[in-house]
Design an enzyme around this catalytic site. Structure first.
Site, mmCIF file in Angstrom:
data_model
loop_
_atom_site.group_PDB
_atom_site.id
_atom_site.type_symbol
_atom_site.label_atom_id
_atom_site.label_comp_id
_atom_site.label_asym_id
_atom_site.label_seq_id
_atom_site.Cartn_x
_atom_site.Cartn_y
_atom_site.Cartn_z
ATOM 1 N N ARG A 20 0.762 -1.324 0.090
ATOM 2 C CA ARG A 20 0.113 0.048 -0.032
ATOM 3 C C ARG A 20 0.920 1.287 0.056
ATOM 4 O O ARG A 20 0.923 1.960 -0.913
ATOM 5 C CB ARG A 20 -1.020 -0.064 1.326
ATOM 6 C CG ARG A 20 -2.131 0.970 1.011
ATOM 7 C CD ARG A 20 -1.944 2.135 1.518
ATOM 8 N NE ARG A 20 -1.335 2.496 2.904
ATOM 9 C CZ ARG A 20 -0.525 3.516 3.287
ATOM 10 N NH1 ARG A 20 -0.516 4.696 2.713
ATOM 11 N NH2 ARG A 20 -0.342 3.274 4.765
ATOM 12 N N HIS A 213 6.619 4.168 12.426
ATOM 13 C CA HIS A 213 6.712 4.204 11.077
ATOM 14 C C HIS A 213 7.857 5.183 10.784
ATOM 15 O O HIS A 213 7.403 6.344 10.718
ATOM 16 C CB HIS A 213 5.173 4.594 10.482
ATOM 17 C CG HIS A 213 5.261 4.584 9.186
ATOM 18 N ND1 HIS A 213 4.330 3.762 8.596
ATOM 19 C CD2 HIS A 213 5.720 5.031 8.170
ATOM 20 C CE1 HIS A 213 4.482 3.888 7.014
ATOM 21 N NE2 HIS A 213 5.460 4.730 6.983
ATOM 22 N N CYS A 246 5.428 9.461 0.378
ATOM 23 C CA CYS A 246 4.260 10.210 0.574
ATOM 24 C C CYS A 246 3.961 11.136 -0.425
ATOM 25 O O CYS A 246 4.541 12.008 -1.004
ATOM 26 C CB CYS A 246 4.190 11.149 2.057
ATOM 27 S SG CYS A 246 2.727 11.754 2.522
ATOM 28 N N ASN A 255 10.378 4.161 2.843
ATOM 29 C CA ASN A 255 10.280 3.638 4.305
ATOM 30 C C ASN A 255 11.187 2.822 4.620
ATOM 31 O O ASN A 255 12.240 2.382 3.751
ATOM 32 C CB ASN A 255 8.964 2.753 4.280
ATOM 33 C CG ASN A 255 7.604 3.571 3.943
ATOM 34 O OD1 ASN A 255 7.093 4.195 4.663
ATOM 35 N ND2 ASN A 255 7.207 3.288 2.751
#
Length: 306
Positions: A20, A213, A246, A255
């Protein structure tokens, strides 16, 4: 060599976001069957929490416009949780109609990012989430609250800890079962991580409710993760192959790579249930689908050389 360190949890749950968060910013459309195979391969590697997709309007995240088509293709997985993001009640309706049992809402600790990402103030976004969380809980769903910009904001700069704590508590008060604290632009350092977790603890928010995160913009994701684990956190978000960013924060790079995280945790003797070789092969395969090498250092180190 496995060399345990004191003060660490025996086991860490990896919340895999590659399918995702990792893919949402890809400019070229990734075929639905490729996404489905990616999720199946991640499950085969031992990951038991795999964020599958997001039920946002296709206008905002075109890459995830196939949520209705994709989700049924991965529901055959047993023993695997498949969280999905929902931005509002319409998104929740779509997710529940397909049988989703784990949903997530995504908020912001700063006003500027809330405005740019959700077109609302922080207070207005919380008001929007309230019926979403309530209805999801009524249906027996587990609800995760994502909180972006917990450490720094590209427009507002460093984010005060009390400000983050206030929004975090508001999300929990809505009924969220857990929080994911996002270092959206990757500016956190270990001392800042410990300070934020300490501030949350002082207000009664235990580490059992928290996931972290981290983005690796400045190469700090692993050190920040280790600081969080030493503070008692046992849930870590990561993205296979280090995919992701993002779409609403251009300074947000990839990430934390799941392989890099597993390599560190394996060396510390912390259990994850993940087979690193299978996971690495999965990220190599996905990199081939995307037409570029994986940014994960562990993937590159363990991949067969030409």
């Amino acid at each position: 060599m496995t060399v345990p360190a004191p003060g660490l949890p025996a086991r860490v749950r990896i919340h895999e976001v590659g399918a995702r968060d990792g893919l949402q910013n890809e400019k070229s459309a990734v075929p639905t069957d490729v996404k489905a195979e990616f999720i199946h391969r991640l499950a085969a590697a031992g990951l038991t929490t795999i964020e599958a997709t997001s039920f946002v309007h296709p206008k905002w995240v075109p890459q995830l416009a196939d949520a209705e088509e994709l989700f049924p293709q991965v529901q055959d997985l047993t023993g695997v949780s498949l969280p999905v993001l929902v931005p509002n009640e319409r998104g929740l309706d779509r997710a529940l109609a397909l049988g989703a049992t784990r949903i997530a809402v995504f908020g912001s600790a700063t006003e500027t990012f809330a405005s740019r990402n959700l077109n609302r103030t922080v207070a207005e976004s919380l008001a929007m989430f309230e019926p979403v969380v309530a209805r999801a809980k009524e249906q027996g769903a587990h609800v995760r609250g994502y909180l972006s910009m917990c450490f720094g904001d590209p427009w507002e700069g460093p984010v005060p800890i009390h400000q983050v704590v206030g929004v975090a508590k508001a999300l929990l008060d809505l009924g969220c079962d857990e929080l994911s604290l996002g270092d959206t632009i990757g500016v956190a350092t270990p001392g800042h991580v410990r300070a934020l977790l300490g501030g949350l603890g002082e207000e009664g928010v235990g580490t059992d409710l928290i996931g972290v995160h981290f983005h690796d913009t400045y190469g700090q994701a692993l050190s920040n993760t280790l600081a969080a684990l030493q503070h008692g956190v046992t849930t870590v978000d990561a993205s296979a192959g280090g995919l992701g960013g993002c779409p609403y924060a251009k300074s947000a790079t990839g990430n934390l790579a799941t392989e890099d995280l597993v390599w560190m945790l394996d060396g510390l003797g912390v259990e994850t249930g993940v087979d690193l070789a299978v996971l690495t092969a999965t990220s190599v395969w996905m990199a081939e689908q995307l037409g570029r090498p994986s940014p994960s250092r562990t993937v590159r180190a363990l991949s067969p050389k030409e």
